[in-house]
Design an enzyme around this catalytic site. Structure first.
Site, mmCIF file in Angstrom:
data_model
loop_
_atom_site.group_PDB
_atom_site.id
_atom_site.type_symbol
_atom_site.label_atom_id
_atom_site.label_comp_id
_atom_site.label_asym_id
_atom_site.label_seq_id
_atom_site.Cartn_x
_atom_site.Cartn_y
_atom_site.Cartn_z
ATOM 1 N N GLY A 8 0.828 -1.203 0.000
ATOM 2 C CA GLY A 8 0.000 0.000 0.000
ATOM 3 C C GLY A 8 0.865 1.256 0.000
ATOM 4 O O GLY A 8 0.489 2.292 0.550
ATOM 5 N N GLY A 11 -0.485 4.839 -1.228
ATOM 6 C CA GLY A 11 -1.602 5.484 -0.543
ATOM 7 C C GLY A 11 -1.116 6.626 0.327
ATOM 8 O O GLY A 11 0.083 6.900 0.440
ATOM 9 N N HIS A 142 -13.271 11.544 12.272
ATOM 10 C CA HIS A 142 -12.332 11.247 11.189
ATOM 11 C C HIS A 142 -12.769 11.950 9.903
ATOM 12 O O HIS A 142 -13.888 12.456 9.802
ATOM 13 C CB HIS A 142 -12.236 9.742 10.940
ATOM 14 C CG HIS A 142 -11.424 9.012 11.954
ATOM 15 N ND1 HIS A 142 -11.964 8.524 13.126
ATOM 16 C CD2 HIS A 142 -10.099 8.689 11.992
ATOM 17 C CE1 HIS A 142 -11.008 7.933 13.841
ATOM 18 N NE2 HIS A 142 -9.874 8.019 13.168
ATOM 19 N N HIS A 143 -11.885 11.931 8.925
ATOM 20 C CA HIS A 143 -12.125 12.552 7.618
ATOM 21 C C HIS A 143 -13.268 11.865 6.877
ATOM 22 O O HIS A 143 -13.670 10.734 7.214
ATOM 23 C CB HIS A 143 -10.844 12.509 6.779
ATOM 24 C CG HIS A 143 -10.275 11.120 6.660
ATOM 25 N ND1 HIS A 143 -10.674 10.229 5.699
ATOM 26 C CD2 HIS A 143 -9.349 10.474 7.409
ATOM 27 C CE1 HIS A 143 -10.014 9.095 5.837
ATOM 28 N NE2 HIS A 143 -9.196 9.205 6.876
ATOM 29 N N LYS A 146 -13.029 8.058 5.270
ATOM 30 C CA LYS A 146 -12.864 6.833 6.061
ATOM 31 C C LYS A 146 -14.061 5.920 5.839
ATOM 32 O O LYS A 146 -15.216 6.362 5.912
ATOM 33 C CB LYS A 146 -12.713 7.169 7.547
ATOM 34 C CG LYS A 146 -12.388 5.960 8.420
ATOM 35 C CD LYS A 146 -11.992 6.378 9.821
ATOM 36 C CE LYS A 146 -11.724 5.189 10.724
ATOM 37 N NZ LYS A 146 -10.606 4.352 10.215
#
Length: 253
Positions: A8, A11, A142-143, A146
């Site tokens: 990942g 990312g 959270h953003h 998510k």
């Protein structure tokens, strides 16, 4: 020198980890895995685990929960430890991780922040003292990108409380309806918006006083630091078992 294979890598967290790793003299990211590929990471990037031909010491995953089986199969084949930083695992996946940890060292934490894990450890001591006279609520923010709610961190904190108590508790996700709060509830509330990195509040609300444990992640770097510490730690272990951030912190209280 700890050689890390980063799954990942392209990312958001993968790029943060890649940049932060340059500050460490005793570790190096030797290759990355990302299905979208990239030629500007400073190390070779493969589109799949099967394509990777680079020797490494630890596989670090910051991707998605649905990659788990391939990651475990690859790690068992290589007989190399793995650090799992993804969230949103199902109960079956968590059981799979537990089972496979008997065959190779596996590190998993719902949150890679040292601060969050210290709070988790403190909650196990504090909750039994406060439970009878305080109501317990957890709020996480959270953003808006998510995908899992509540966050794995909120559940980590809730489980730390629940497992420390000798009475039955019930998780209530969000709160609606017309009945009053039950004494044995632990409320868990999720907020999603903007670019919030990650905020968590554990509230003990009593008569005339409120005690709060608060953790605010100001940047993703806090999780990258924990992930790299975990890689260094697990590269030196010899026992096949499931490790977590508390093993890395090493405090006994």
């Amino acid at each position: 020198m700890t050689k890390i294979l980063l799954h990942g890598c392209c990312g958001k967290m993968g790029r943060v980890i890649s940049e932060l790793s340059k500050k460490y003299d005793n570790l190096s990211i030797v290759a990355g895995i990302d299905k979208f590929g990239s030629d500007n990471m400073g190390y070779p990037v493969f589109k799949s685990l099967d394509e990777c031909n680079v020797e490494y010491d630890v596989l670090l995953d910051f991707s998605r929960a649905d990659a788990l089986e391939n990651l475990l199969t690859f790690s068992l084949k290589k007989q190399k430890p793995i650090v799992l930083c993804s969230t949103g695992y199902t109960e079956d996946q968590l059981q799979l991780i537990e089972n496979k940890s008997k065959e190779l060292p596996i590190f998993r934490s719902a949150n890679m922040s040292v601060g969050i894990n210290l709070i988790s450890m403190l909650l196990r001591k504090v909750a039994p003292v406060l439970k009878d006279n305080f109501d317990i609520e957890i709020i996480e923010e959270h953003h808006n990108q998510k995908v899992d709610a509540p966050s794995g961190t909120a559940l980590l904190l809730a489980d730390s409380i629940k497992n420390s108590l000798d009475t039955e508790t019930e998780y209530v996700y969000g709160r609606s309806g017309s009945s009053k709060r039950d004494k044995n509830e632990i409320g868990i509330h999720a907020i999603r918006g903007g670019s919030i990195v990650g905020n968590h509040d554990v509230i003990f609300a009593g008569d005339g006083e409120v005690i709060k444990f608060t953790h605010n992640a100001l940047s993703r770097e806090v999780f990258a630091v924990g992930a790299l510490k975990a890689c260094q730690y697990i590269s030196k272990v010899s026992e096949n078992k499931l490790y977590n951030m508390e093993d890395v912190i090493g405090l006994d209280f």
